[in-house]
Design an enzyme around this catalytic site. Sequence first.
Site, short mmCIF file in Angstrom:
data_model
loop_
_atom_site.label_atom_id
_atom_site.label_comp_id
_atom_site.label_asym_id
_atom_site.label_seq_id
_atom_site.Cartn_x
_atom_site.Cartn_y
_atom_site.Cartn_z
N ASP A 78 0.83 -1.21 0.00
CA ASP A 78 0.00 0.00 0.00
C ASP A 78 0.86 1.26 0.00
O ASP A 78 2.05 1.22 0.32
CB ASP A 78 -0.94 0.01 1.20
CG ASP A 78 -0.20 -0.01 2.53
OD1 ASP A 78 0.75 -0.82 2.67
OD2 ASP A 78 -0.55 0.77 3.44
N GLU A 145 0.18 -1.29 5.62
CA GLU A 145 1.22 -0.85 6.55
C GLU A 145 1.03 0.59 6.97
O GLU A 145 1.28 0.96 8.12
CB GLU A 145 2.60 -1.03 5.89
CG GLU A 145 3.78 -0.83 6.83
CD GLU A 145 4.27 0.60 6.92
OE1 GLU A 145 5.09 0.89 7.82
OE2 GLU A 145 3.82 1.45 6.11
#
Length: 487
Positions: A78, A145
Amino acid sequence: MKTLAQLSPQPLWQIFANICEIPHPSKHEQKISAWILQWAKDKGLSVKEDAVGNLFIKKPATAGMEDRPGVILQAHMDMVPQKNADNDHNFLTDPILAYVDGDWVTAKGTTLGADNGVGLASAMAVLASDDVVHGPLEVLVTIDEEAGMSGAFGLEAGWLDGDILINTDSEQDGEIYMGCAGGVDASATFPLVMESVPSGYQSFNLSISGLKGGHSGVDIHTGRANANKLLVRLLNQAIAKFDIQLTELNGGSLRNAIPREANTSFVIPTAQVDSFKTFVEEHQQQIKTNLAIVEPDVSLLLISPEIFAQMWTKDCQRTILNALNVSPNGVLRMSDDVPGVVETSVNLGVVRMKGNKLMALSLIRSLHDDGRTQVEEILSSVYALAGVDVTFSGAYPGWKPSTDSQIMNTVRDVFVERFDYEPKIMVIHAGLECGLFKTEYPNLDMVSIGPTIKFPHSPDEKVDIASVGRYWQLLVAVLAAIPAKTR
């Protein structure tokens, strides 16, 4: 002008260019995950997905390297979605418009996603290569994350076989990371008490923009201004002079990004409008003077929008503005153990109205659990004085440094041999996932490396091209240099 695919090392940059084409903001990784899965299958690699969405890819050791410890290359899929206010980019549908700007790669008006897209691309380039020498290899690609670490939290025992984990999420060439801060989210919710706007009042919107923002961990010590704190201070000063009552207050978009923009709507007696405009002009000049070096582009914009029918009561706004004004923000303590490294900090990242409530969201970071707890206690006291509760969630541990780390020593030795100078052995004031991996895999020997990335979590994000080349050289050399298992 060079394209990304023409840069060296070409396989890494080509993969990164492909990553930029696929929308992948935090919480919306489905497209990038599907692409990685299909890519691995097309390469004939073993790939699987766990219950939370983490991906695991395996590649056998190259000939003659079967006796080496298993290595896990780790990255997250991400990216932080941040854009300038005048940019209509849609992170759910639009590609990142990455381009070469001199010695750097950056993006047009948005975050680039080099954090952690370059690390992901490097792991995939190793998987794709027939020339990189390595032992048994695994690649772990985690989700989310940047917005909660739910991928790392959800990692279960039994999925990973390797003995060594190389995290690719560091952001400074010439530094080797052996530890990181832990963190926790703080959320305070204020009830909004409204009343009708009387006649003779005029409506306005005031915004602060043009700030640099940045990563609330690695940039927190730079002195960059927090838009939420700037606006709240301005409002407190204004309310002492004018009969202002707020109707809205919003600022920032992510806990882990220093807020670049904030705005408020309010009503003011028509008779005070001219004096207030003069006040805003003077305040803007004061801000520009005070922040001339660190925030040269800061600006205030005052406009008169639609007419508001409801406003906050004076008691309500006094409580909220006083609480936000004294809420701690920035560096609270430097480390005694690691010179030059922040030990404890907090970022008032988001102020957001939602229905009849206002939420203040902060991210606390500390190298020590007790430092984190101390800030929790401070915030609890601040908001208790305001008569509201604060909740804490998503706490994650720091990664405690180990001076006995064999992989750290290997990376350092390879670095010196290849580049002929000593790297810095560092602890980063940011939330790497390594601390969470230790929960289910306590015996993992871990290290973190990466290229130079400036201004992550902001639209100014850029990655140094030459440092990507050096990072790739180091990674490849380390994989080849890991010694055989001792019997």
